[in-house]
Design a protein around this motif. Sequence first.
Motif, PDB file in Angstrom:
ATOM      1  N   PHE A 106      93.021  19.809  -0.761  1.00 39.75           N
ATOM      2  CA  PHE A 106      92.369  18.817  -1.600  1.00 39.75           C
ATOM      3  C   PHE A 106      90.871  18.963  -1.428  1.00 39.75           C
ATOM      4  O   PHE A 106      90.407  19.904  -0.784  1.00 39.75           O
ATOM      5  N   GLN A 107      90.097  18.074  -2.030  1.00 39.29           N
ATOM      6  CA  GLN A 107      88.656  18.211  -1.863  1.00 39.29           C
ATOM      7  C   GLN A 107      87.964  16.868  -1.743  1.00 39.29           C
ATOM      8  O   GLN A 107      88.483  15.835  -2.160  1.00 39.29           O
ATOM      9  N   VAL A 108      86.773  16.932  -1.129  1.00 35.57           N
ATOM     10  CA  VAL A 108      85.884  15.776  -1.034  1.00 35.57           C
ATOM     11  C   VAL A 108      84.528  16.199  -1.575  1.00 35.57           C
ATOM     12  O   VAL A 108      84.239  17.387  -1.707  1.00 35.57           O
ATOM     13  N   ASN A 109      83.680  15.209  -1.874  1.00 34.99           N
ATOM     14  CA  ASN A 109      82.414  15.531  -2.538  1.00 34.99           C
ATOM     15  C   ASN A 109      81.251  15.708  -1.570  1.00 34.99           C
ATOM     16  O   ASN A 109      80.138  16.013  -1.997  1.00 34.99           O
ATOM     17  N   GLY A 110      81.477  15.517  -0.282  1.00 40.11           N
ATOM     18  CA  GLY A 110      80.395  15.609   0.686  1.00 40.11           C
ATOM     19  C   GLY A 110      80.590  14.553   1.762  1.00 40.11           C
ATOM     20  O   GLY A 110      81.700  14.016   1.923  1.00 40.11           O
ATOM     21  N   PRO A 111      79.546  14.219   2.483  1.00 39.65           N
ATOM     22  CA  PRO A 111      79.684  13.287   3.604  1.00 39.65           C
ATOM     23  C   PRO A 111      80.248  11.925   3.233  1.00 39.65           C
ATOM     24  O   PRO A 111      81.033  11.349   3.988  1.00 39.65           O
ATOM     25  N   VAL A 112      79.866  11.374   2.072  1.00 42.27           N
ATOM     26  CA  VAL A 112      80.370  10.054   1.691  1.00 42.27           C
ATOM     27  C   VAL A 112      81.863  10.120   1.420  1.00 42.27           C
ATOM     28  O   VAL A 112      82.643   9.278   1.889  1.00 42.27           O
ATOM     29  N   GLY A 113      82.286  11.126   0.660  1.00 47.22           N
ATOM     30  CA  GLY A 113      83.707  11.286   0.397  1.00 47.22           C
ATOM     31  C   GLY A 113      84.503  11.623   1.644  1.00 47.22           C
ATOM     32  O   GLY A 113      85.648  11.175   1.813  1.00 47.22           O
ATOM     33  N   LEU A 114      83.895  12.416   2.527  1.00 45.19           N
ATOM     34  CA  LEU A 114      84.572  12.804   3.758  1.00 45.19           C
ATOM     35  C   LEU A 114      84.920  11.600   4.614  1.00 45.19           C
ATOM     36  O   LEU A 114      85.960  11.591   5.294  1.00 45.19           O
ATOM     37  N   ALA A 115      84.075  10.576   4.588  1.00 45.95           N
ATOM     38  CA  ALA A 115      84.319   9.391   5.426  1.00 45.95           C
ATOM     39  C   ALA A 115      85.701   8.800   5.177  1.00 45.95           C
ATOM     40  O   ALA A 115      86.329   8.260   6.089  1.00 45.95           O
TER      41      ALA A 115
END
Length: 448
Positions: A106-115
Motif C-alpha cells: 500500500f502507500q502513504v503520502n509522507g510523514p503525515v500519512g505515515l503517522a
Amino acid sequence: MNKKLLALTLSGALAASMLAGCGGSSNGGDTSTSTDTKADTTEASGAEGSVYYLNFKPEQDQQWQDLAKAYTEETGVPVTVVTAASGNYETTLMSEMGKSGAPTLFQVNGPVGLANWKDYCYDLAGSDIYGQLTSDNYALKEDDTVYGIAYVIESYGLIVNKTLLEKAGYTIDDIQSFADLKNVAEDITARSSELGFAAFTSAGMDGSSDWRFKTHLANLPIYFEYQTDGISSTDAIKGTYLDNYRDMWDLYINNSTCDPKELSAKTGDDSRNEFLAGDAVFFQNGSWEYANLTGDGGYTDDDLAMIPIYIGVGDEANQGLCTGTENYWCVNNQADEADIQATLDFMNWCVTSELGTKTMADEMGFVIPFKGAQESKNLFVKQDAEYTAEGKTPVSWNFTTMPSEEWKNGVGQALTAYAADQTDANWAGVVSAFVDGWATEYQMANGQ
C-alpha cells in the motif's frame, strides 16, 4: 478487527484520504479486482506467497493490471491490483485492512500519512528495493527504520498549448513571471471572441478536479512561507502569501472557458477535454497527464510545454516546476511471511526488470528514483530536467504537510464560494479555512 486497526478506524475521520490525488484522474472509479479473486488465484497457482497491491493512481490502473499479469506469467506468483476511486484512497485502505487477505503493498503520502500506518509498515531497511534507491532522500525513514520507499517523482505546472499561444501573439519566453502571465491571460480574454479560445481551462471544483487547487495550487503559498521562515512544516500556517494565492485564483477563474459560478460542477475531464479541443491555452496539471494529451491523435511534443506556476513571489526568473513525490510504497507487516517476501520480490522486479522499468517510464510516464531507471519519453519530465540543468530551483511538494483531508475540503469549499461571489468577505472565508482550519486540524490530528 485487531486493536491497531480499530484505533486507526476511529481516528480515520481526522485524516481520511490524506493521499491527495496527484493525478487523481476522474476516470478512476474503484476498478478493483476482488480479494476473493486473490484468494482463488493463490490457491490455483500453487505459488508460494502472493501480492495484493492497493493502487493509489486511477490513471495508471490498466498499466498496473498489465504489469501484474506479466509478472504472474513470468513467476507464477499471483498479483492482484485493486485501484481505489479518486480521492478515496485512505478510506479504501482502512476498509481493506480490516478484511482477511488485506493489501500486502500500500502507500502513504509522507510523514503525515505515515503517522496513521506506521504500526503496519514492514521495515524495508535490508530489502533489495531499498538498495536500488539512488538516494536516501527517497526513503521514508525514522532513525534506521525504513517505513516507505518513494516509487515515482513527478512535476506539475501550467501545461501550455504553444500553438494557441503563438496564435495569440506570444511564446513561452514571454512568460517569466506572474505579471507576464497576467498580461498574456487578460489580453487573450479581451480578444477571446476574435481568437476563438480562452486563456485557462475551467478550474473545476468537482472532486475529480478540486485537488488541483486546494492542494497543488495551495502548495505555492505554503512553499514560499516555509522558504521565508526557514522551516519544513508547521503546526500553525500564517498565510503570508495568501494575497498571491488570491491573485492566481482570480486569474484562473476570470480568464477561463466558463463562468466562475459554474465551477462547482466542472470536472477534471471537462478541463482536460477543453484543453484537448483547443478551447484554452493553459491547463494546470502534471507530468502524469502527458499520455492523456498525446495519445490517440492528441498533441505532439511540438505543441506542448510546461511552465512554472508563478504567483508573484520569490525569484521568479529562477523558479522551476513543482517537483516531488507523495507516493511511498509500504509493505504490510501483518501479512503472512510468504506474502511479504512475494511483495518485496514484486517491488524489486518492477524497478529492476526491463519490462517493469520500461512500463513505468514509457506507459506510466514516471521518473523512478532507482538505479535501473529508464529515461522517460515524457516531455514534461524532460522539461523539468532542463529547468533544473539551467539552475532553476524546483518548488518542493509541501502539501504532504497539510494537516488533514478535512483541511483541504474546507479550503476547497471556501474557494468555490468565493468564485461564485468574489467579495472580500468571501475571500476572508478562504483565509479562515486556510489559517484557522490548519491550526484546528493539526491539533485534532495530533491529539492536542
